[in-house]
Design a protein around this motif. Sequence first.
Motif, PDB file in Angstrom:
ATOM      1  N   ASP A 139      34.047  48.818  28.921  1.00 35.79           N
ATOM      2  CA  ASP A 139      35.118  49.275  30.070  1.00 35.79           C
ATOM      3  C   ASP A 139      36.253  48.003  29.818  1.00 35.79           C
ATOM      4  OD1 ASP A 139      35.770  50.621  31.948  1.00 35.79           O
ATOM      5  OD2 ASP A 139      35.382  48.757  33.477  1.00 35.79           O
ATOM      6  N   LEU A 140      37.575  49.236  29.984  1.00 30.35           N
ATOM      7  CA  LEU A 140      38.746  48.198  29.921  1.00 30.35           C
ATOM      8  C   LEU A 140      38.905  49.336  31.202  1.00 30.35           C
ATOM      9  CD1 LEU A 140      39.128  50.547  26.623  1.00 30.35           C
ATOM     10  CD2 LEU A 140      38.180  48.220  27.001  1.00 30.35           C
ATOM     11  N   ASP A 141      40.275  47.596  31.356  1.00 30.87           N
ATOM     12  CA  ASP A 141      41.131  47.780  32.757  1.00 30.87           C
ATOM     13  C   ASP A 141      41.679  47.171  33.295  1.00 30.87           C
ATOM     14  OD1 ASP A 141      41.415  48.318  35.988  1.00 30.87           O
ATOM     15  OD2 ASP A 141      39.144  47.799  35.708  1.00 30.87           O
ATOM     16  N   SER A 142      42.931  47.138  33.913  1.00 32.27           N
ATOM     17  CA  SER A 142      43.676  45.988  33.702  1.00 32.27           C
ATOM     18  C   SER A 142      43.883  45.296  35.420  1.00 32.27           C
ATOM     19  CB  SER A 142      45.334  46.836  33.601  1.00 32.27           C
ATOM     20  OG  SER A 142      45.368  47.867  34.760  1.00 32.27           O
ATOM     21  N   GLU A 143      45.326  44.204  35.391  1.00 37.38           N
ATOM     22  CA  GLU A 143      45.336  43.199  36.019  1.00 37.38           C
ATOM     23  C   GLU A 143      45.905  44.367  36.961  1.00 37.38           C
ATOM     24  OE1 GLU A 143      44.281  40.564  37.198  1.00 37.38           O
ATOM     25  OE2 GLU A 143      44.463  39.783  35.347  1.00 37.38           O
ATOM     26  N   GLU A 144      47.082  45.273  36.494  1.00 33.91           N
ATOM     27  CA  GLU A 144      47.792  46.770  37.101  1.00 33.91           C
ATOM     28  C   GLU A 144      47.012  46.899  38.312  1.00 33.91           C
ATOM     29  OE1 GLU A 144      50.951  49.921  36.541  1.00 33.91           O
ATOM     30  OE2 GLU A 144      50.607  47.908  34.567  1.00 33.91           O
ATOM     31  N   ALA A 145      45.717  48.282  38.037  1.00 31.77           N
ATOM     32  CA  ALA A 145      44.904  48.622  38.371  1.00 31.77           C
ATOM     33  C   ALA A 145      44.181  48.214  38.912  1.00 31.77           C
ATOM     34  CB  ALA A 145      44.140  49.814  37.314  1.00 31.77           C
ATOM     35  N   CYS A 146      43.722  47.130  39.222  1.00 31.07           N
ATOM     36  CA  CYS A 146      42.450  46.534  40.362  1.00 31.07           C
ATOM     37  C   CYS A 146      43.724  45.532  41.800  1.00 31.07           C
ATOM     38  CB  CYS A 146      42.471  45.277  39.842  1.00 31.07           C
ATOM     39  SG  CYS A 146      41.554  43.554  40.579  1.00 31.07           S
ATOM     40  N   GLN A 147      44.970  45.197  41.251  1.00 29.49           N
ATOM     41  CA  GLN A 147      45.541  44.832  42.092  1.00 29.49           C
ATOM     42  C   GLN A 147      45.977  46.524  42.711  1.00 29.49           C
ATOM     43  OE1 GLN A 147      46.867  41.885  42.686  1.00 29.49           O
ATOM     44  NE2 GLN A 147      47.837  42.260  44.486  1.00 29.49           N
ATOM     45  N   ARG A 148      46.510  47.546  42.431  1.00 32.19           N
ATOM     46  CA  ARG A 148      46.428  49.156  43.112  1.00 32.19           C
ATOM     47  C   ARG A 148      45.680  49.256  44.117  1.00 32.19           C
ATOM     48  NH1 ARG A 148      48.206  51.917  39.135  1.00 32.19           N
ATOM     49  NH2 ARG A 148      45.583  52.697  39.267  1.00 32.19           N
ATOM     50  N   THR A 149      44.277  49.439  43.512  1.00 33.26           N
ATOM     51  CA  THR A 149      43.151  49.959  44.055  1.00 33.26           C
ATOM     52  C   THR A 149      42.471  49.041  45.272  1.00 33.26           C
ATOM     53  OG1 THR A 149      41.919  49.743  42.379  1.00 33.26           O
ATOM     54  CG2 THR A 149      43.116  51.491  42.779  1.00 33.26           C
ATOM     55  N   HIS A 150      42.218  48.031  44.583  1.00 31.93           N
ATOM     56  CA  HIS A 150      41.438  46.535  45.301  1.00 31.93           C
ATOM     57  C   HIS A 150      42.578  45.201  45.573  1.00 31.93           C
ATOM     58  CE1 HIS A 150      38.642  49.754  43.318  1.00 31.93           C
ATOM     59  NE2 HIS A 150      37.674  48.908  44.170  1.00 31.93           N
ATOM     60  N   ALA A 151      43.374  45.341  45.601  1.00 30.41           N
ATOM     61  CA  ALA A 151      44.387  44.080  45.979  1.00 30.41           C
ATOM     62  C   ALA A 151      43.771  43.281  46.077  1.00 30.41           C
ATOM     63  CB  ALA A 151      44.456  44.200  47.938  1.00 30.41           C
ATOM     64  N   GLY A 152      43.844  43.101  43.951  1.00 31.97           N
ATOM     65  CA  GLY A 152      43.269  42.214  43.203  1.00 31.97           C
ATOM     66  C   GLY A 152      42.644  41.673  43.127  1.00 31.97           C
ATOM     67  N   ASP A 153      41.272  42.436  44.379  1.00 26.79           N
ATOM     68  CA  ASP A 153      39.997  41.715  44.318  1.00 26.79           C
ATOM     69  C   ASP A 153      39.186  41.987  43.782  1.00 26.79           C
ATOM     70  OD1 ASP A 153      37.242  41.169  45.336  1.00 26.79           O
ATOM     71  OD2 ASP A 153      37.441  41.172  47.532  1.00 26.79           O
ATOM     72  N   TRP A 154      38.841  41.642  42.766  1.00 26.61           N
ATOM     73  CA  TRP A 154      38.092  41.812  41.382  1.00 26.61           C
ATOM     74  C   TRP A 154      36.614  41.645  40.932  1.00 26.61           C
ATOM     75  CZ3 TRP A 154      39.190  43.861  36.415  1.00 26.61           C
ATOM     76  CH2 TRP A 154      40.167  43.850  36.567  1.00 26.61           C
ATOM     77  N   ASP A 155      36.462  40.734  42.297  1.00 30.46           N
ATOM     78  CA  ASP A 155      34.485  41.522  42.594  1.00 30.46           C
ATOM     79  C   ASP A 155      34.503  42.651  43.388  1.00 30.46           C
ATOM     80  OD1 ASP A 155      33.916  38.789  41.669  1.00 30.46           O
ATOM     81  OD2 ASP A 155      34.409  37.553  44.080  1.00 30.46           O
ATOM     82  N   ALA A 156      35.032  42.537  44.220  1.00 32.75           N
ATOM     83  CA  ALA A 156      35.044  44.224  44.967  1.00 32.75           C
ATOM     84  C   ALA A 156      35.181  45.459  44.098  1.00 32.75           C
ATOM     85  CB  ALA A 156      36.102  44.118  46.079  1.00 32.75           C
ATOM     86  N   ARG A 157      35.951  45.028  42.729  1.00 35.70           N
ATOM     87  CA  ARG A 157      36.451  46.415  42.096  1.00 35.70           C
ATOM     88  C   ARG A 157      35.016  45.887  40.919  1.00 35.70           C
ATOM     89  NH1 ARG A 157      40.118  49.570  40.373  1.00 35.70           N
ATOM     90  NH2 ARG A 157      40.339  49.377  38.176  1.00 35.70           N
ATOM     91  N   LEU A 158      35.212  45.144  40.183  1.00 36.65           N
ATOM     92  CA  LEU A 158      33.695  44.666  39.283  1.00 36.65           C
ATOM     93  C   LEU A 158      31.478  45.892  40.208  1.00 36.65           C
ATOM     94  CD1 LEU A 158      34.164  41.789  37.495  1.00 36.65           C
ATOM     95  CD2 LEU A 158      35.045  44.118  36.759  1.00 36.65           C
ATOM     96  N   ARG A 159      31.664  45.381  41.327  1.00 31.30           N
ATOM     97  CA  ARG A 159      30.749  45.973  41.654  1.00 31.30           C
ATOM     98  C   ARG A 159      30.746  46.827  42.096  1.00 31.30           C
ATOM     99  NH1 ARG A 159      31.557  41.803  45.470  1.00 31.30           N
ATOM    100  NH2 ARG A 159      33.194  42.629  46.911  1.00 31.30           N
ATOM    101  N   GLN A 160      32.095  47.648  42.633  1.00 35.34           N
ATOM    102  CA  GLN A 160      32.555  49.486  42.508  1.00 35.34           C
ATOM    103  C   GLN A 160      31.808  49.791  40.700  1.00 35.34           C
ATOM    104  OE1 GLN A 160      36.421  50.809  43.004  1.00 35.34           O
ATOM    105  NE2 GLN A 160      35.838  52.637  44.263  1.00 35.34           N
ATOM    106  N   LYS A 161      32.654  49.258  39.951  1.00 36.16           N
ATOM    107  CA  LYS A 161      32.368  50.043  38.836  1.00 36.16           C
ATOM    108  C   LYS A 161      30.221  49.898  38.536  1.00 36.16           C
ATOM    109  CE  LYS A 161      36.992  49.646  36.903  1.00 36.16           C
ATOM    110  NZ  LYS A 161      36.553  49.016  35.460  1.00 36.16           N
ATOM    111  N   SER A 162      30.094  48.770  38.971  1.00 37.77           N
ATOM    112  CA  SER A 162      28.987  48.775  38.649  1.00 37.77           C
ATOM    113  C   SER A 162      28.078  49.478  39.009  1.00 37.77           C
ATOM    114  CB  SER A 162      27.793  47.542  38.486  1.00 37.77           C
ATOM    115  OG  SER A 162      28.550  46.943  40.091  1.00 37.77           O
ATOM    116  N   VAL A 163      28.478  50.394  39.986  1.00 40.34           N
ATOM    117  CA  VAL A 163      27.590  51.148  40.517  1.00 40.34           C
ATOM    118  C   VAL A 163      27.277  52.634  39.494  1.00 40.34           C
ATOM    119  CG1 VAL A 163      27.458  52.802  42.688  1.00 40.34           C
ATOM    120  CG2 VAL A 163      27.339  50.065  42.455  1.00 40.34           C
ATOM    121  N   LYS A 164      29.249  52.897  39.130  1.00 38.85           N
ATOM    122  CA  LYS A 164      29.291  53.731  38.183  1.00 38.85           C
ATOM    123  C   LYS A 164      28.409  53.512  36.797  1.00 38.85           C
ATOM    124  CE  LYS A 164      33.522  54.864  40.677  1.00 38.85           C
ATOM    125  NZ  LYS A 164      35.098  54.749  40.257  1.00 38.85           N
ATOM    126  N   HIS A 165      27.917  52.474  36.134  1.00 42.55           N
ATOM    127  CA  HIS A 165      27.686  52.508  35.396  1.00 42.55           C
ATOM    128  C   HIS A 165      26.038  52.674  35.570  1.00 42.55           C
ATOM    129  CE1 HIS A 165      30.489  51.621  32.166  1.00 42.55           C
ATOM    130  NE2 HIS A 165      31.406  51.382  33.318  1.00 42.55           N
TER     131      HIS A 165
END
Length: 121
Positions: free
Chosen positions: A95-121
């Motif tokens: 998977d490819l991602d960016s700090e900018e996208a995480c900041q925009r959609t998850h306020a920089g919370d990588w744990d939450a972002r990765l949890r959400q993404k893992s549901v999709k995989h």
Amino acid sequence: MIAKRERGKMERKLIASLTQACEEAKPMLTGFTWLTHTVDYQRFPESLVVTWVFDTNANLTTALKSGARQEIDDLTAQAFADAGVNVDSLSRHVDLDSEEACQRTHAGDWDARLRQKSVKH
């Protein structure tokens, strides 16, 4: 599925091989900053996903336009081989991602972002 007693050993192998891939990629890929992996060992190796993180969406896009996806796939494949991980389709595990996208959609919370993404995989 991987036996419980083997999980720690596999995790250490993955961390070592992915760290090496990360260090090799930093000087090659403009804007690449770090990578991480997620895995559910109850569904191993199908659930294993390596997320390659760039600083900005623009640097990610530029990297992809310059052919970096092949370099990322090659480094991931080598890391998997070094760790003894066999997968059918590498693209499902990268998977490819960016700090900018995480900041925009998850306020920089990588744990939450990765949890959400893992549901999709």
